[in-house]
Design a protein around this motif. Structure first.
Motif, PDB file in Angstrom:
ATOM      1  N   GLN A   1      29.429  35.596  50.639  1.00  0.00           N
ATOM      2  CA  GLN A   1      30.072  36.550  49.749  1.00  0.00           C
ATOM      3  C   GLN A   1      31.505  36.126  49.479  1.00  0.00           C
ATOM      4  N   VAL A   2      31.977  36.528  48.323  1.00  0.00           N
ATOM      5  CA  VAL A   2      33.349  36.231  47.910  1.00  0.00           C
ATOM      6  C   VAL A   2      34.031  37.535  47.527  1.00  0.00           C
ATOM      7  N   GLN A   3      35.265  37.654  47.913  1.00  0.00           N
ATOM      8  CA  GLN A   3      36.047  38.833  47.577  1.00  0.00           C
ATOM      9  C   GLN A   3      37.206  38.426  46.661  1.00  0.00           C
ATOM     10  N   LEU A   4      37.482  39.281  45.692  1.00  0.00           N
ATOM     11  CA  LEU A   4      38.608  39.083  44.781  1.00  0.00           C
ATOM     12  C   LEU A   4      39.558  40.268  44.920  1.00  0.00           C
ATOM     13  N   VAL A   5      40.822  39.973  45.119  1.00  0.00           N
ATOM     14  CA  VAL A   5      41.834  41.023  45.226  1.00  0.00           C
ATOM     15  C   VAL A   5      42.877  40.792  44.146  1.00  0.00           C
ATOM     16  N   GLU A   6      43.016  41.774  43.273  1.00  0.00           N
ATOM     17  CA  GLU A   6      43.965  41.703  42.175  1.00  0.00           C
ATOM     18  C   GLU A   6      45.198  42.540  42.499  1.00  0.00           C
ATOM     19  N   ALA A  24      41.019  34.828  45.601  1.00  0.00           N
ATOM     20  CA  ALA A  24      39.609  34.736  45.975  1.00  0.00           C
ATOM     21  C   ALA A  24      39.498  34.259  47.421  1.00  0.00           C
ATOM     22  N   SER A  25      38.613  34.924  48.178  1.00  0.00           N
ATOM     23  CA  SER A  25      38.421  34.525  49.570  1.00  0.00           C
ATOM     24  C   SER A  25      36.956  34.712  49.946  1.00  0.00           C
ATOM     25  N   ASN A  83      54.185  38.247  28.951  1.00  0.00           N
ATOM     26  CA  ASN A  83      55.501  38.511  28.375  1.00  0.00           C
ATOM     27  C   ASN A  83      55.358  39.186  27.017  1.00  0.00           C
ATOM     28  N   SER A  84      56.448  39.760  26.559  1.00  0.00           N
ATOM     29  CA  SER A  84      56.476  40.421  25.251  1.00  0.00           C
ATOM     30  C   SER A  84      55.297  41.372  25.091  1.00  0.00           C
ATOM     31  N   LEU A  85      55.087  42.185  26.097  1.00  0.00           N
ATOM     32  CA  LEU A  85      53.928  43.078  26.103  1.00  0.00           C
ATOM     33  C   LEU A  85      54.016  44.096  24.979  1.00  0.00           C
ATOM     34  N   LYS A  86      52.844  44.432  24.458  1.00  0.00           N
ATOM     35  CA  LYS A  86      52.714  45.386  23.359  1.00  0.00           C
ATOM     36  C   LYS A  86      51.833  46.546  23.800  1.00  0.00           C
ATOM     37  N   PRO A  87      51.967  47.703  23.154  1.00  0.00           N
ATOM     38  CA  PRO A  87      51.091  48.829  23.513  1.00  0.00           C
ATOM     39  C   PRO A  87      49.609  48.469  23.432  1.00  0.00           C
ATOM     40  N   GLU A  88      49.233  47.599  22.518  1.00  0.00           N
ATOM     41  CA  GLU A  88      47.823  47.226  22.390  1.00  0.00           C
ATOM     42  C   GLU A  88      47.332  46.333  23.521  1.00  0.00           C
ATOM     43  N   ASP A  89      48.222  45.909  24.389  1.00  0.00           N
ATOM     44  CA  ASP A  89      47.808  45.186  25.589  1.00  0.00           C
ATOM     45  C   ASP A  89      47.365  46.127  26.710  1.00  0.00           C
ATOM     46  N   THR A  90      47.539  47.412  26.503  1.00  0.00           N
ATOM     47  CA  THR A  90      47.139  48.396  27.506  1.00  0.00           C
ATOM     48  C   THR A  90      45.641  48.322  27.748  1.00  0.00           C
ATOM     49  N   ALA A  91      45.270  48.134  29.009  1.00  0.00           N
ATOM     50  CA  ALA A  91      43.857  47.986  29.378  1.00  0.00           C
ATOM     51  C   ALA A  91      43.755  47.844  30.892  1.00  0.00           C
ATOM     52  N   VAL A  92      42.531  47.863  31.365  1.00  0.00           N
ATOM     53  CA  VAL A  92      42.264  47.453  32.743  1.00  0.00           C
ATOM     54  C   VAL A  92      41.974  45.957  32.707  1.00  0.00           C
ATOM     55  N   TYR A  93      42.684  45.215  33.520  1.00  0.00           N
ATOM     56  CA  TYR A  93      42.547  43.761  33.566  1.00  0.00           C
ATOM     57  C   TYR A  93      41.707  43.370  34.783  1.00  0.00           C
ATOM     58  N   TYR A  94      40.723  42.511  34.524  1.00  0.00           N
ATOM     59  CA  TYR A  94      39.789  42.083  35.563  1.00  0.00           C
ATOM     60  C   TYR A  94      39.858  40.569  35.752  1.00  0.00           C
ATOM     61  N   CYS A  95      39.804  40.179  36.994  1.00  0.00           N
ATOM     62  CA  CYS A  95      39.698  38.776  37.347  1.00  0.00           C
ATOM     63  C   CYS A  95      38.216  38.416  37.473  1.00  0.00           C
ATOM     64  N   ASN A  96      37.837  37.239  36.988  1.00  0.00           N
ATOM     65  CA  ASN A  96      36.461  36.754  37.099  1.00  0.00           C
ATOM     66  C   ASN A  96      36.472  35.337  37.635  1.00  0.00           C
ATOM     67  N   VAL A  97      35.589  35.078  38.593  1.00  0.00           N
ATOM     68  CA  VAL A  97      35.533  33.752  39.211  1.00  0.00           C
ATOM     69  C   VAL A  97      34.083  33.300  39.301  1.00  0.00           C
ATOM     70  N   ASP A  98      33.825  32.070  38.873  1.00  0.00           N
ATOM     71  CA  ASP A  98      32.510  31.453  39.048  1.00  0.00           C
ATOM     72  C   ASP A  98      32.629  30.444  40.185  1.00  0.00           C
ATOM     73  N   VAL A  99      31.831  30.646  41.245  1.00  0.00           N
ATOM     74  CA  VAL A  99      31.982  29.826  42.440  1.00  0.00           C
ATOM     75  C   VAL A  99      30.655  29.226  42.857  1.00  0.00           C
ATOM     76  N   TYR A 108      27.529  31.658  41.881  1.00  0.00           N
ATOM     77  CA  TYR A 108      27.647  33.090  41.652  1.00  0.00           C
ATOM     78  C   TYR A 108      28.896  33.387  40.832  1.00  0.00           C
ATOM     79  N   SER A 109      28.863  34.530  40.179  1.00  0.00           N
ATOM     80  CA  SER A 109      30.015  35.012  39.426  1.00  0.00           C
ATOM     81  C   SER A 109      30.459  36.340  40.017  1.00  0.00           C
ATOM     82  N   TYR A 110      31.763  36.480  40.224  1.00  0.00           N
ATOM     83  CA  TYR A 110      32.309  37.694  40.826  1.00  0.00           C
ATOM     84  C   TYR A 110      33.401  38.290  39.936  1.00  0.00           C
ATOM     85  N   TRP A 111      33.525  39.616  40.052  1.00  0.00           N
ATOM     86  CA  TRP A 111      34.560  40.346  39.334  1.00  0.00           C
ATOM     87  C   TRP A 111      35.465  41.070  40.324  1.00  0.00           C
TER      88      TRP A 111
END
Length: 121
Positions: A1-6, A24-25, A83-99, A108-111
Motif C-alpha cells: 500500500q501507498v499513502q499520500l499526504v498533502e 508518497a510513502s 502564483n498570481s492566484l485567481k478566484p477561478e483557481d478555487t477548488a480542492v486540489y488532489y495529488c495523484n501518483v502512479d507507482v 497502482y494509482s493512488y489519490w
C-alpha cells in the motif's frame, strides 16, 4: 500500500501565492508519474500539472505561466507552486501518483485526500 499526504492549502487573496506538497510513502518500488488535479464545485476533476513517466511536465492552459510543478525524488515528494492566484483557481486540489509496488506487486494509482484552496478577497 501507498499513502499520500498533502499539505499547503488555505485561503489566499487574489494575486497571492500558495505552495502545495504531496509526500508518497509505503511499498514503493518506483514512481511512474505524479501530478496535481483539482475539482471545483459542480465541475469535473481536471489535470492541473503533472510529470509523465518520461519525466516531462504538462500544464493546463489556465495555469501556464502561473503554476510550477517540481519534485524531490529522494523524498518521493511533489510540489505545486501557485502564483498570481485567481478566484477561478478555487477548488480542492488532489495529488495523484502512479507507482510500481513491492507488495502487493504490480502497478497502482493512488489519490491523496485533497486540500482546499480558496482564492477570495
Amino acid at each position: 500500500q501507498v499513502q499520500l499526504v498533502e499539505s499547503g492549502g488555505g485561503l489566499v487573496q487574489p494575486g497571492g501565492s500558495l505552495r502545495l506538497s504531496c509526500v508518497a510513502s509505503g511499498s514503493i518500488f518506483s514512481i511512474n508519474a505524479m501530478g496535481w488535479y483539482r475539482q471545483a464545485p459542480g465541475k469535473e476533476r481536471e489535470l492541473v500539472a503533472g510529470f509523465t513517466s518520461g519525466g516531462s511536465t504538462n500544464y493546463a492552459d489556465s495555469v501556464k505561466g502561473r503554476f510550477t510543478i517540481s519534485r524531490d525524488n529522494a523524498k518521493n515528494t511533489i510540489y505545486l507552486q501557485m502564483n498570481s492566484l485567481k478566484p477561478e483557481d478555487t477548488a480542492v486540489y488532489y495529488c495523484n501518483v502512479d507507482v510500481r509496488q513491492y507488495y502487493p506487486s504490480g502497478y497502482y494509482s493512488y489519490w491523496g485526500q485533497g486540500t482546499q484552496v480558496t482564492v477570495s478577497s
